[in-house]
Design an enzyme around this catalytic site. Structure first.
Site, PDB file in Angstrom:
ATOM      1  N   LYS A  44      15.705  35.696  74.788  1.00  0.00           N
ATOM      2  CA  LYS A  44      15.164  36.957  75.311  1.00  0.00           C
ATOM      3  C   LYS A  44      14.529  37.825  74.224  1.00  0.00           C
ATOM      4  O   LYS A  44      13.561  38.541  74.482  1.00  0.00           O
ATOM      5  CB  LYS A  44      16.256  37.750  76.031  1.00  0.00           C
ATOM      6  CG  LYS A  44      16.707  37.113  77.336  1.00  0.00           C
ATOM      7  CD  LYS A  44      17.696  38.001  78.058  1.00  0.00           C
ATOM      8  CE  LYS A  44      18.302  37.289  79.248  1.00  0.00           C
ATOM      9  NZ  LYS A  44      19.183  38.149  80.035  1.00  0.00           N
ATOM     10  N   THR A  88      32.827  45.265  67.269  1.00  0.00           N
ATOM     11  CA  THR A  88      32.245  45.758  66.015  1.00  0.00           C
ATOM     12  C   THR A  88      31.723  47.167  66.330  1.00  0.00           C
ATOM     13  O   THR A  88      30.631  47.328  66.885  1.00  0.00           O
ATOM     14  CB  THR A  88      31.079  44.844  65.562  1.00  0.00           C
ATOM     15  OG1 THR A  88      31.502  43.486  65.649  1.00  0.00           O
ATOM     16  CG2 THR A  88      30.628  45.175  64.155  1.00  0.00           C
TER      17      THR A  88
END
Ligand code: ATR
Length: 284
Positions: free
Chosen positions: A75, A167
């Site tokens: 993508k 994260t």
């Protein structure tokens, strides 16, 4: 004598490119839409080797391809392709920094769009009938799936959108990028202990049968849980959230069909009905 008006429009060729693609329901979905809208189409699955995306797209377009859907892991490459000279990128694809729908034009140019976010919002608002306006949203994950959802979610005017991620820096960065669009914050998986009305899992955790790791306190008795993944069984996250007392938990099958419907609209200028297609996939 044959009737002058007894002709068929030529078949248009579409495909999904990704790696892997063999599991995809896209051909069934698009062929159902085509039947419903009296369009003649072919829809194939094309598995592309890593590093071979640009070449595969050029080959498909050169052989008369009308449009492509693009999935993992291409993508972002599709988005980069649409930024090159002469090509076009929709505003929502620019915002998502990823493209899942390509359209090829007669002059050789390519337009890129992203229908994932609008597909998610339409599934939540039109199919599940959960109105996002004034609701608090917890979005789990800060990868491509999450980024594509943020713009369309904020356009539905939630009271706040908090992004959490394993994260944390990635979640904070994403929130900073979308500041101008609404009340949006970001942090670690445990950075906000309040309860949320809508909790969306946009991580890859369900793929490996894991939980994304949010706090049980994030769930209240009215919470709507949405896992972008779909499977024949409820995902571990859906089960866990219901055990914590959530009101309802749904998977991403509706989003899959809605993003496909919007891609079909981009290519054919008609938005197909999705409810019959979702119902028939659920039965399978
Ligand atoms: P996608 O394009 O599908 O979003 P991605 O860009 O690789 O894929 O992002 C995957 C997301 O799932 C990330 O937010 C990732 O967290 P990190 O940024 O910390 O890597 C998250 N993720 C993957 N596995 C996870 C797990 N087991 N628990 C929690 N988060 C997970």
């Amino acid at each position: 004598m044959t009737d002058l008006f007894d002709f068929k429009a030529p078949k248009k060729n579409f495909a999904l490119m990704g790696n892997p693609v063999s599991h995809s329901k896209s051909p069934v979905i698009h062929k159902s839409f085509a039947l419903q809208c009296s369009k003649e189409i072919e829809y194939d699955l094309i598995q592309v080797d890593i590093g071979g995306f640009d070449q595969a797209v050029s080959h498909f377009a050169a052989h008369g391809g009308a449009g492509l859907n693009v999935t993992v892991p291409f993508k972002v490459e599709a988005w980069q392709m649409c930024q090159r000279n002469g090509n076009k990128l929709s505003e929502r694809a620019a915002m998502a920094e990823s493209v899942n729908t390509l359209q090829f034009h007669h002059d050789g140019s390519v337009s890129g769009d992203n229908t994932d976010g609008i597909g998610l919002v339409r599934d939540i608002e039109n199919n599940i009938r959960f109105q996002i306006s004034d609701k608090s949203i917890l979005l789990i994950g800060a990868g491509g799936a999450s980024r594509g959802a943020i713009g369309p979610l904020l356009q539905s005017s939630p009271s706040k959108l908090h992004i959490v991620n394993r994260t944390p820096q990635k979640a904070s960065q994403l929130a900073a990028n979308f500041q101008s669009m609404g009340t949006i914050t970001g942090g670690s998986l445990e950075s906000d202990a309040s309860a949320f009305d809508l909790i969306i899992n946009a991580t890859a955790s369900s793929l490996s049968g894991q939980l994304p790791g949010i706090l049980a306190e994030n769930i209240h008795a009215e919470s709507m849980i949405y896992d972008m993944m779909y499977a024949t069984e409820p995902t571990p996250f859906m089960k866990w959230a219901l055990d914590q007392g959530a009101a309802m938990a749904v998977d991403g099958l509706g989003m899959l069909v809605e993003q496909a419907a919007e891609a079909f609209r981009v290519w054919q200028s008609v938005l197909p009905d999705t409810s019959s297609v979702i119902a028939s996939l659920r039965k399978q």
